[in-house]
Design an enzyme around this catalytic site. Structure first.
Site: not given
Length: 376
Positions: A79, A134, A244, A249, A262, A264
């Site tokens: 990421r 992973d 999110d 996701n 996800d 963020e």
């Protein structure tokens, strides 16, 4: 779907300009030290995800090596902070904070997240900070094309989608059950109420993403005014907000979530931030399908069903949902307007005649502000 109609064309965009061959060489040298390999590992595959990834840049890679003569291998996801030339959606990408949130969730909850491996904050390694986890094998409802048009979720039975919906809402309730989120994540805390801070952060993001470059969008301004007039007197208790929160996701095995992705957009705030985002993001896709006279998935993530399921799992009475649904539509309007600008920047789209048309769901947001949007 007729070949000449592509309702997802607006969602196809360049997410990274990194050369994969260069990145492979960078990862090889870096990975050797991390795994204690006898010699540089061999990157056997390196690719970008086929769907999603409209914000952070992710790469999938497989590697083989030997440690003390014994063969080893791994499948990973890196990421990464997007490079400036990719016209990023967000101004800030705090990967160490995302890494810490995932670590805290893995250590103190039963919410499934990928196993974390390494955090690299030195931009000189691959041109940007990144972390590696992973790779989890499973199924993700697609964004491109959206799952309301095609794919395994579209082909599932109503009973299977109902089960998946319940399991997804259960995951949300389990995230929100994390105790003392302000103490655990002081980086997300601050003065004033969490919802006030959240709204202020959205204004700042809108200013950076659009207004500073001359894209003050009347409908977004109107939505901010509506939110101020309708701000809840009692927003309710704060939780860790995933940010999110949506099926796209989550990695599923059958109908069971096996990895939540996800983070963020994580923040502190009322539970309804995530709940409304999940409901609205599905309606965003469903309204696209309806606009093209396609059936979509009208049985999936229905507002009343999601609320009832969440209240059952969490023991929390949902409040102020109309406010939060409108807030979700505003937040997504900023996302879509920024993405529209990025597509134009990348030569993948042309500028619309009206600023409000930078918002793909313009009609939906207008109807929500007017009180005429129908949820049934």
């Amino acid at each position: 779907m007729p070949d000449e109609i592509d309702p997802t064309e607006h969602m196809r965009l360049t997410t990274s300009e990194r050369d994969l061959d260069t990145l492979s060489g960078q990862l090889t040298g870096w990975l050797q030290a991390r795994v204690g390999a006898d010699e540089p590992p061999v990157i056997t595959s390196l690719s970008r995800p086929q769907s999603g990834g409209l914000s952070s840049a992710s790469v999938l890679f497989d590697a083989q090596w030997k440690t003390a003569g014994a063969p080893r291998q791994g499948s990973y996801v890196a990421r990464m902070v997007p490079e400036a030339g990719a016209f990023p959606v967000f101004r800030d990408y705090d990967l160490p904070l995302q890494y810490r949130i995932l670590t805290e969730i893995a250590d103190h909850t039963d919410v499934p997240v990928p196993r974390l491996r390494w955090l690299e904050t030195d931009s000189d390694v691959c041109g940007a900070p990144f972390f590696v986890m992973d790779r989890v094998e499973g199924r993700i409802p697609g964004d491109n094309p959206p799952y309301v048009f095609a794919g395994w979720l579209y082909d599932a039975t109503v009973a299977e989608r109902t089960e998946l919906s319940r399991n997804t809402v259960d995951i949300l309730a389990r995230i929100h059950a994390i105790t003392e989120p302000g103490r655990r994540f002081p980086e997300l805390d601050g003065p004033r109420s969490a919802l006030r801070r959240h709204l202020a952060a959205q204004r700042d993001w809108y200013q950076w993403a659009l207004v500073d470059d001359g894209f003050e969008i009347p409908l977004i301004e109107r939505a901010f005014d509506w939110l101020e007039r309708n701000f809840p007197d009692d927003p309710g208790p704060d939780v860790l907000s995933w940010g999110d929160a949506r099926p796209g996701n989550i990695i599923y095995e059958g109908c069971m979530p096996i990895a939540v992705l996800d983070w963020e957009m994580a923040a502190l705030g009322p539970r309804e931030l995530d709940l409304a985002w999940m409901i609205f993001l599905h309606r965003f896709f469903q309204d696209i399908a309806t606009g093209f006279d396609m059936p979509g998935l009208p049985d999936f993530l229905r507002r009343d069903a999601v609320v009832a399921q969440y209240e059952q799992f969490s023991g929390h009475t949902v409040r102020n949902l109309d406010f939060h649904l409108t807030y979700a539509a505003l937040r997504h309007a900023i996302v879509m307007a920024r993405i529209k600008r990025r597509m134009i920047h990348m030569g993948e789209d042309t500028a619309p005649a009206e600023l409000d048309d930078y918002i793909m769901h313009r009609a939906t947001l207008e109807a929500m502000l007017d009180g005429t949007y129908g949820w049934d």
